[in-house]
Scaffold this motif. Structure first.
Motif, mmCIF file in Angstrom:
data_model
loop_
_atom_site.group_PDB
_atom_site.id
_atom_site.type_symbol
_atom_site.label_atom_id
_atom_site.label_comp_id
_atom_site.label_asym_id
_atom_site.label_seq_id
_atom_site.Cartn_x
_atom_site.Cartn_y
_atom_site.Cartn_z
ATOM 1 N N ILE A 18 0.901 -1.246 0.172
ATOM 2 C CA ILE A 18 -0.032 -0.044 -0.117
ATOM 3 C C ILE A 18 0.813 1.357 -0.021
ATOM 4 C CG2 ILE A 18 -1.653 1.235 1.526
ATOM 5 C CD1 ILE A 18 -2.888 -1.436 2.471
ATOM 6 N N VAL A 19 1.746 1.261 0.924
ATOM 7 C CA VAL A 19 2.751 2.399 0.962
ATOM 8 C C VAL A 19 3.531 2.588 -0.555
ATOM 9 C CG1 VAL A 19 4.917 3.294 1.762
ATOM 10 C CG2 VAL A 19 3.233 2.213 3.365
ATOM 11 N N LEU A 20 4.165 1.549 -1.001
ATOM 12 C CA LEU A 20 4.691 1.499 -2.377
ATOM 13 C C LEU A 20 3.582 2.279 -3.295
ATOM 14 C CD1 LEU A 20 6.725 -1.594 -2.884
ATOM 15 C CD2 LEU A 20 7.426 0.675 -2.624
ATOM 16 N N LYS A 21 2.629 1.811 -3.498
ATOM 17 C CA LYS A 21 1.406 2.093 -4.540
ATOM 18 C C LYS A 21 1.282 3.756 -4.339
ATOM 19 C CE LYS A 21 -2.702 1.486 -6.837
ATOM 20 N NZ LYS A 21 -3.848 0.837 -7.125
ATOM 21 N N HIS A 22 1.095 3.920 -2.868
ATOM 22 C CA HIS A 22 0.865 5.399 -2.803
ATOM 23 C C HIS A 22 2.169 6.257 -3.064
ATOM 24 C CE1 HIS A 22 -0.837 8.833 -0.456
ATOM 25 N NE2 HIS A 22 0.093 9.314 -0.156
ATOM 26 N N GLU A 23 3.357 5.899 -2.730
ATOM 27 C CA GLU A 23 4.498 6.414 -3.425
ATOM 28 C C GLU A 23 4.564 6.515 -4.835
ATOM 29 O OE1 GLU A 23 7.608 8.495 -3.047
ATOM 30 O OE2 GLU A 23 6.443 7.866 -1.185
ATOM 31 N N LYS A 24 3.955 5.609 -5.584
ATOM 32 C CA LYS A 24 4.125 5.509 -7.081
ATOM 33 C C LYS A 24 3.061 6.535 -7.829
ATOM 34 C CE LYS A 24 6.501 3.418 -9.868
ATOM 35 N NZ LYS A 24 7.388 2.293 -9.517
ATOM 36 N N LEU A 25 1.810 6.494 -6.853
ATOM 37 C CA LEU A 25 0.913 7.623 -7.422
ATOM 38 C C LEU A 25 1.343 9.023 -7.124
ATOM 39 C CD1 LEU A 25 -2.600 6.032 -5.889
ATOM 40 C CD2 LEU A 25 -1.608 6.206 -8.084
ATOM 41 N N LYS A 26 2.123 9.226 -6.034
ATOM 42 C CA LYS A 26 2.634 10.547 -5.942
ATOM 43 C C LYS A 26 3.551 11.014 -7.133
ATOM 44 C CE LYS A 26 4.536 11.668 -2.013
ATOM 45 N NZ LYS A 26 5.086 11.391 -0.664
ATOM 46 N N GLN A 27 4.354 9.977 -7.384
ATOM 47 C CA GLN A 27 5.433 9.948 -8.558
ATOM 48 C C GLN A 27 4.892 10.341 -9.640
ATOM 49 O OE1 GLN A 27 8.019 6.706 -8.714
ATOM 50 N NE2 GLN A 27 9.002 7.136 -6.454
ATOM 51 N N ILE A 28 3.671 9.826 -9.928
ATOM 52 C CA ILE A 28 3.187 9.967 -11.276
ATOM 53 C C ILE A 28 2.498 11.181 -11.399
ATOM 54 C CG2 ILE A 28 1.335 9.211 -12.766
ATOM 55 C CD1 ILE A 28 1.611 6.303 -11.777
ATOM 56 N N ARG A 29 1.889 11.757 -10.305
ATOM 57 C CA ARG A 29 1.126 13.121 -10.293
ATOM 58 C C ARG A 29 2.282 14.244 -10.279
ATOM 59 N NH1 ARG A 29 -1.897 16.742 -10.400
ATOM 60 N NH2 ARG A 29 -3.281 15.166 -10.334
ATOM 61 N N HIS A 30 3.472 14.089 -9.692
ATOM 62 C CA HIS A 30 4.668 14.925 -9.577
ATOM 63 C C HIS A 30 5.027 14.820 -11.196
ATOM 64 C CE1 HIS A 30 7.973 17.205 -7.929
ATOM 65 N NE2 HIS A 30 8.712 16.365 -8.667
ATOM 66 N N LEU A 32 3.341 14.324 -13.914
ATOM 67 C CA LEU A 32 2.457 15.277 -14.510
ATOM 68 C C LEU A 32 2.893 16.726 -14.385
ATOM 69 C CD1 LEU A 32 -0.082 15.264 -16.548
ATOM 70 C CD2 LEU A 32 -1.511 15.052 -14.761
ATOM 71 N N ASP A 33 2.674 17.330 -13.061
ATOM 72 C CA ASP A 33 3.023 18.548 -12.701
ATOM 73 C C ASP A 33 4.259 19.043 -13.386
ATOM 74 O OD1 ASP A 33 0.609 18.305 -11.474
ATOM 75 O OD2 ASP A 33 1.507 17.895 -9.572
ATOM 76 N N GLN A 34 5.440 18.154 -13.432
ATOM 77 C CA GLN A 34 6.459 18.548 -13.897
ATOM 78 C C GLN A 34 6.953 18.327 -15.489
ATOM 79 O OE1 GLN A 34 9.189 20.030 -11.309
ATOM 80 N NE2 GLN A 34 7.275 20.130 -10.429
ATOM 81 N N SER A 35 5.871 18.210 -15.993
ATOM 82 C CA SER A 35 5.932 17.864 -17.633
ATOM 83 C C SER A 35 6.844 16.502 -17.933
ATOM 84 C CB SER A 35 6.164 19.252 -18.412
ATOM 85 O OG SER A 35 5.400 20.216 -17.759
ATOM 86 N N LYS A 36 6.752 15.736 -17.151
ATOM 87 C CA LYS A 36 7.968 14.616 -17.424
ATOM 88 C C LYS A 36 7.145 13.568 -18.195
ATOM 89 C CE LYS A 36 11.086 15.906 -14.549
ATOM 90 N NZ LYS A 36 12.260 16.566 -14.953
ATOM 91 N N PHE A 37 6.087 13.796 -18.939
ATOM 92 C CA PHE A 37 5.666 12.849 -19.863
ATOM 93 C C PHE A 37 5.477 13.447 -21.328
ATOM 94 C CE2 PHE A 37 2.646 11.802 -16.063
ATOM 95 C CZ PHE A 37 3.259 10.580 -16.299
ATOM 96 N N ARG A 38 5.723 12.418 -22.165
ATOM 97 C CA ARG A 38 5.890 12.851 -23.528
ATOM 98 C C ARG A 38 5.323 11.988 -24.292
ATOM 99 N NH1 ARG A 38 12.070 12.769 -25.844
ATOM 100 N NH2 ARG A 38 10.827 13.592 -27.619
ATOM 101 N N LEU A 39 4.904 12.294 -25.733
ATOM 102 C CA LEU A 39 4.369 11.359 -26.759
ATOM 103 C C LEU A 39 5.332 10.844 -27.658
ATOM 104 C CD1 LEU A 39 0.744 13.105 -27.307
ATOM 105 C CD2 LEU A 39 1.398 11.184 -25.635
ATOM 106 N N PHE A 40 5.412 9.666 -27.921
ATOM 107 C CA PHE A 40 5.977 9.240 -29.179
ATOM 108 C C PHE A 40 4.940 8.871 -30.080
ATOM 109 C CE2 PHE A 40 10.436 7.488 -28.143
ATOM 110 C CZ PHE A 40 10.896 8.516 -27.258
ATOM 111 N N TYR A 41 5.378 8.899 -31.364
ATOM 112 C CA TYR A 41 4.387 8.697 -32.418
ATOM 113 C C TYR A 41 5.044 7.470 -33.391
ATOM 114 C CZ TYR A 41 2.524 13.122 -30.801
ATOM 115 O OH TYR A 41 2.204 14.284 -30.022
ATOM 116 N N GLN A 42 4.012 6.630 -33.705
ATOM 117 C CA GLN A 42 4.396 5.370 -34.621
ATOM 118 C C GLN A 42 3.482 5.652 -35.649
ATOM 119 O OE1 GLN A 42 3.239 1.386 -33.183
ATOM 120 N NE2 GLN A 42 4.976 0.570 -34.151
ATOM 121 N N PRO A 43 4.188 5.610 -36.965
ATOM 122 C CA PRO A 43 3.289 5.833 -38.183
ATOM 123 C C PRO A 43 2.237 4.358 -38.384
ATOM 124 C CG PRO A 43 5.643 6.288 -38.577
ATOM 125 C CD PRO A 43 5.476 5.688 -37.208
ATOM 126 N N LYS A 44 1.160 4.763 -39.132
ATOM 127 C CA LYS A 44 0.306 3.676 -39.494
ATOM 128 C C LYS A 44 0.238 3.773 -41.102
ATOM 129 C CE LYS A 44 -2.923 5.351 -37.055
ATOM 130 N NZ LYS A 44 -4.459 5.637 -36.552
#
Ligand code: C2E
Ligand code: MG
Ligand code: MG
Ligand code: MG
Length: 287
Positions: A18-30, A32-44
């Motif tokens: 439970i603690v680990l999951k909570h920690e992970k959620l916090k990291q994911i939220r962080h 998003l707030d810190q713009s650490k996500f990006r999109l890759f694009y795959q041709p069709k």
């Protein structure tokens, strides 16, 4: 989980989980707030003509500690969490922004984005989509495709197909992702207004060695034709897979044999340099 009228003391292992999951959620939220996500694009692509029909946007987490992390590592943790809706909105917005950038370069590239079940099921999804689209008047909504899993409609098929209809009214279209792995009942296919069917990569992977997988693909292609939907194969890893798919009448493909997902900046050069295999093009006379 073990029923009512019961106490259960957490053992240490559960506690840690439970603690680990909570920690992970916090990291994911962080992230998003810190713009650490990006999109890759795959041709069709259309294997016969070599035309690129669009790209699929696939999310990546760029972690300073761990490098690039794929979606299977973090999306399952939040599939029932509000966070997936927020990330989903970020994905749509980023994709629209990218379509706009490509347009300024003279490139018209439709983008498909993956929509989570929770996102699609949220009541205000069409309204939020409409708001996002209106932020990008330069981008025709027809350039945006939404990929959904059949299982997103579990529970309330009527409501989901209504939601989809409301999005279609805005101009976007839908694809049924990973087709064949969910319920794939004929009534689902009939009642979900998706114009594209994406054959799941597990069938494609083994189609050359497993006659049953080949038969599934054959049936899906026929089904798509009778239902007047486009059909695209995912996970096309070799030229031989491409040939086999063309023999079955499936011309649209996505997979490593064509291109791996790549940063947006690489797409224009890729388009310029890509040519379909000669062996694929030979099929253009046959169909
Ligand atoms: P998907 O939508 O079915 O996307 C196709 C996945 O197959 C991608 O994995 C892609 O990189 C991979 N792939 C493409 N060609 C090949 C191939 O030839 N061989 C093999 N073995 N794999 C190939 P990825 O990027 O790791 O994404 C996994 C899943 O995560 C996606 O499956 C989709 O369900 C989900 N996903 C990705 N991005 C998003 C997003 O922005 N939002 C949501 N809700 N889900 C996403
Ligand atoms: Mg997809
Ligand atoms: Mg898929
Ligand atoms: Mg998948």
């Amino acid at each position: 989980q073990h029923g009512k009228n019961r106490f259960h003391l957490f053992d240490n292992e559960q506690n840690i989980a439970i603690v680990l999951k909570h920690e992970k959620l916090k990291q994911i939220r962080h992230a998003l707030d810190q713009s650490k996500f990006r999109l890759f694009y795959q041709p069709k692509v259309n294997m016969q003509t070599g035309n690129i029909i669009g790209v699929e946007a696939l999310i990546r987490w760029q972690s300073s500690e761990r490098g690039i992390i794929g979606p299977n590592e973090f999306l399952p943790l939040i599939e029932n969490n509000e966070l997936i809706i927020e990330i989903g909105e970020w994905v749509i917005k980023t994709a629209l922004q990218q379509i706009k950038v490509w347009k300024t370069m003279g490139l018209n590239i439709p983008v498909s984005v993956n929509i989570s079940a929770l996102q699609l099921q949220s009541n205000d999804f069409p309204a939020r989509l409409s708001a996002l689209l209106s932020q990008f008047p330069e981008v025709p909504p027809t350039d945006l495709e939404l990929e959904v899993l059949e299982t997103s409609a579990l529970g309330d098929l009527l409501k989901i197909s209504e939601t989809m209809q409301n999005c279609i009214k805005l101009g976007v279209n839908f694809a049924l992702d990973d087709f064949g792995t969910g319920y794939s009942s004929l009534s689902y296919l009939r009642r979900l207004p998706a114009s594209v069917i994406k054959i799941d990569q597990t069938f494609v992977r083994d189609m050359l060695i497993d006659p049953e997988d080949l038969a599934i693909i054959e049936s899906v292609v026929l089904l798509a034709k009778s239902f007047k939907r486009d059909v695209i194969a995912e996970g096309v890893e070799t030229i031989d897979h491409g040939i086999a798919l063309l023999e079955l009448g499936c011309v649209f493909a996505q997979g490593y044999a064509i291109a791996k997902p790549m940063p947006a900046e690489e797409i224009p050069h890729w388009i310029e340099s890509w040519q379909p295999e000669v062996s694929w093009q030979q099929y253009s006379n046959k169909n």
